[in-house]
Design a protein around this motif. Sequence first.
Motif, mmCIF file in Angstrom:
data_model
loop_
_atom_site.group_PDB
_atom_site.id
_atom_site.type_symbol
_atom_site.label_atom_id
_atom_site.label_comp_id
_atom_site.label_asym_id
_atom_site.label_seq_id
_atom_site.Cartn_x
_atom_site.Cartn_y
_atom_site.Cartn_z
ATOM 1 N N ASN A 21 0.971 -1.180 0.117
ATOM 2 C CA ASN A 21 -0.042 0.053 -0.200
ATOM 3 C C ASN A 21 0.922 1.229 -0.075
ATOM 4 O OD1 ASN A 21 -1.566 2.503 0.851
ATOM 5 N ND2 ASN A 21 -3.262 0.650 1.351
ATOM 6 N N HIS A 22 0.776 2.050 -1.020
ATOM 7 C CA HIS A 22 1.841 3.079 -1.283
ATOM 8 C C HIS A 22 1.806 4.130 -0.253
ATOM 9 C CE1 HIS A 22 4.089 6.209 -3.262
ATOM 10 N NE2 HIS A 22 2.951 7.019 -3.166
ATOM 11 N N PHE A 23 0.488 4.374 0.126
ATOM 12 C CA PHE A 23 0.298 5.558 1.098
ATOM 13 C C PHE A 23 0.605 5.127 2.459
ATOM 14 C CE2 PHE A 23 -2.465 6.366 -2.376
ATOM 15 C CZ PHE A 23 -2.096 7.753 -2.730
ATOM 16 N N GLN A 24 0.341 3.855 2.879
ATOM 17 C CA GLN A 24 0.497 3.469 4.185
ATOM 18 C C GLN A 24 2.070 3.289 4.215
ATOM 19 O OE1 GLN A 24 -1.836 -0.105 5.008
ATOM 20 N NE2 GLN A 24 -3.692 1.171 5.206
ATOM 21 N N LEU A 25 2.648 2.925 3.392
ATOM 22 C CA LEU A 25 4.007 2.606 3.256
ATOM 23 C C LEU A 25 4.901 4.037 3.382
ATOM 24 C CD1 LEU A 25 6.588 0.790 2.780
ATOM 25 C CD2 LEU A 25 6.385 1.579 0.217
ATOM 26 N N ASN A 26 4.192 5.040 2.737
ATOM 27 C CA ASN A 26 4.945 6.189 2.826
ATOM 28 C C ASN A 26 4.766 7.041 4.402
ATOM 29 O OD1 ASN A 26 6.633 7.644 0.407
ATOM 30 N ND2 ASN A 26 5.230 6.122 -0.309
ATOM 31 N N GLN A 27 3.546 6.804 4.855
ATOM 32 C CA GLN A 27 3.374 7.168 6.289
ATOM 33 C C GLN A 27 4.460 6.588 7.322
ATOM 34 O OE1 GLN A 27 -0.847 6.648 6.530
ATOM 35 N NE2 GLN A 27 -1.064 8.572 5.466
ATOM 36 N N LEU A 28 4.604 4.979 6.875
ATOM 37 C CA LEU A 28 5.392 4.510 7.964
ATOM 38 C C LEU A 28 6.799 4.891 7.714
ATOM 39 C CD1 LEU A 28 5.979 2.057 9.766
ATOM 40 C CD2 LEU A 28 6.586 0.638 7.870
ATOM 41 N N HIS A 29 7.230 5.258 6.468
ATOM 42 C CA HIS A 29 8.703 5.798 6.473
ATOM 43 C C HIS A 29 8.764 7.077 6.946
ATOM 44 C CE1 HIS A 29 10.336 3.238 3.417
ATOM 45 N NE2 HIS A 29 9.599 3.152 2.504
ATOM 46 N N ASP A 30 7.698 7.820 7.005
ATOM 47 C CA ASP A 30 7.559 9.152 7.725
ATOM 48 C C ASP A 30 7.892 8.928 9.216
ATOM 49 O OD1 ASP A 30 7.717 10.745 5.190
ATOM 50 O OD2 ASP A 30 5.628 11.662 5.886
ATOM 51 N N GLU A 31 7.241 8.089 9.822
ATOM 52 C CA GLU A 31 7.123 7.656 10.806
ATOM 53 C C GLU A 31 8.497 7.391 11.689
ATOM 54 O OE1 GLU A 31 4.967 4.497 13.886
ATOM 55 O OE2 GLU A 31 3.657 5.079 11.873
ATOM 56 N N ILE A 32 9.255 6.419 10.684
ATOM 57 C CA ILE A 32 10.392 5.755 11.019
ATOM 58 C C ILE A 32 11.689 7.118 11.054
ATOM 59 C CG2 ILE A 32 12.481 4.381 10.268
ATOM 60 C CD1 ILE A 32 9.850 2.613 8.868
ATOM 61 N N ILE A 33 11.446 7.829 10.158
ATOM 62 C CA ILE A 33 12.342 8.816 9.865
ATOM 63 C C ILE A 33 12.323 9.907 11.036
ATOM 64 C CG2 ILE A 33 13.203 10.625 8.419
ATOM 65 C CD1 ILE A 33 12.200 9.043 5.986
ATOM 66 N N THR A 34 11.112 10.294 11.449
ATOM 67 C CA THR A 34 10.672 11.072 12.321
ATOM 68 C C THR A 34 11.479 10.503 13.911
ATOM 69 O OG1 THR A 34 8.707 11.834 11.312
ATOM 70 C CG2 THR A 34 8.813 12.538 13.519
#
Lengths: 322, 426
Positions: A21-34
Amino acid sequence: MNNYLEIRRFRDDQIIWVSRNHFQLNQLHDEIITSVITLSIQQIAERYGPIPCPFTFFMMGSAGRFEQSLWSDQDHGIIYQKQGTEINEYFLALGKEISKGLQIAGYVYCEGGVMASNPLWCKSISQWRQQLDNWLLDSSWELIRQLLIFIDGRSLYGDASFLESLKMEVYHTIHKENLLKKLLSNTLHLKKGIGILGQILVETHGHHSGSLNIKEKALFPYVNAIRLLAIKENIFETSTLSRLEKLPEFELSTIKRKLYTQQFLKLLNIRLSLAKPDNYENSHYISIVSLSKKQKEEVKEILKNGAALYRYVRNLVEKEDI
Amino acid sequence: METIFLMNSLWVMVGAVLVILMMGGFILLETGSTRMKNAGHIAGKTILTFGISSIIFWAVGYGLIFGEGNPLIGLSDFFYSGYDVEGLALSGSVFFLFQLAFAGISLTIAFGGFAERAKLGAYLVFAVLFSVIVYPPIAHWIWGGGWLAEHGKQDFAGSTVVHLTGAMAAFAATLILKPRIGKYNKDGSANNLAGHNQVFTALSVLILWVGWFGFNAGSTVSVDGAFFGFVAMNTNLAAGAGVIAAMIISWIVMGKADVPMMLNGALAGLVAITASCAFVDTWAAVLIGFISGILVFYSIRFFEKKGIDDPIAALSVHGTAGIWGTLSTGFFATPELATIGEPGLFYGGGLHQLGVQALGVVSSGAFAFIVSFILLTIMKAVMNGLRVTEEEEIIGLDMSEHGSYGYPEMVKAEKTAISSEPKLKF
């Protein structure tokens, strides 16, 4: 989370669930990076004391556009409010810490050095202003390329207004100095993804023989074309999909906008579902022989439409009077 | 002395000089298509093996081809001393030199299959063996009054004799030597070990192209009726058509006008027209060249896919195009021009000439391949392997076989260079 390895474990545990899931994946990336940023700030505060002034940490490249695949390299920068030797050193140390943390958490270093650990991408707002002016005025090929990277910047932490105000100034200068064509020529070279017989042009040599370089041949045309239109229309969004959404009718008709949005979405999904996910390098390729007939047709459509969109934008920008 | 005798001698001497200059073309072709760490070695060994081939040709090669003997081999005129030959309307020594040049070219083509991995010793030994056992029998069969000549085989300047023979030896060598380190990945995919200098390769094609006027037009071995002009014209047309065809096909299939492919297209056109240049009309020369440009493209991709590492595309340029060129007269030879054999299929000659050509290709190709394969297998056993060690291959044959690099500064610089180019972030 108390250390970067723990963040890495969190990433490895969670990413499987959102990998399609493209959107959830990118949210997860944001979360990890944050979480990496938060942890880095703590570490630096322990060593050098509290943060001396407000700042923003922003992502560029695919992370800036909210278009990361399972793997991506790190591209980021820092803008801080005040300046001074000690402040400069403080934020550079923070940049280095974040970069190290991201590496441990699963984001490989950027080969081109587009990272807040590099003084070029870690500056006070006034230094940034000066640097961006230089990039715009000098307008050599390499500096324009850096400028395009900056335009995909998206604040992930801190005061987003620093980045916004800089971007506003950049857009203003681009229009005042008629630099759009210059920006166009920087990304004019389009790698052909489809031959004149309508066949998909795959790699002929190396480990990826028989595979399509989906990044260069499919993604680039859409991203580069839509970025140019976004600059033309002063759109501050960074993701290709949201840029598309904001484009006015006279720039791109609703029918075309819908078509390209749908094609780009399909492309993002194909990339997630078909590219070999084992590492950063492999995630840019899809093997053509393993595609079904229907999938092959879809890929061809995406390639054709990408090239058509690129031609359209090129004509549009070239027609602009200087 | 008759004027015609002198003029013939002069013309064929010009041809011999042009063909020997083609060695320069092959030096540039082979070095340009390979990596700089092997450049000095490749350039040097080409001259060395031409030297060996010259001496062997004088001692036995000429006699085995043109001496009195049986339909399989000639058996007189060894250690030829330059006397004139009865029934030959030109100087014997000029004819000898012209033929010597052809033998040298065939050997050089064979060594294309050795490139970048064979020991220097393997070159030396095979140069002798090829020049005695592989090339002369085939040349005798077709040009020395042997059994294929009696059949009416048309091979004007040597698509079969010179090019196919060389290519088949190269084929045997490349099978026995195995691919170069780094050419293939574990999953079987091929890497592109790009040649180090496309300018060399392009210049080589130009030199070979011009040299081919000696090769083909010189093969008239006479100035009678100035027929050499027609032969040269056909030669040029086929080369032109070959380069265009290779460009078009690589553009259609791969989406780009690949430079090495275009250059190979020109060479394939030249190789193909070599057999037929004196027997076909100009329009057929264009068609023959055009088809060879397309064939060479698919042939190169085919061999690469099959795991056969052919660094300078000798198998495709000289083998595939050589076969096609030989067969082409079976289709296109005209009744007026077919002074040897019969007209081709498209001129009412039926399948007869095509059959003769096919027989020539199969028998000559099979002989060259089998004999080369046996010789190289024996050499491999006796010489403790034909290939340099892995370490030697990696440091380059310039260093391992000769002790100095062809480009000393460049090779050092390459080792320390770090590539960094600005990329747009994705």
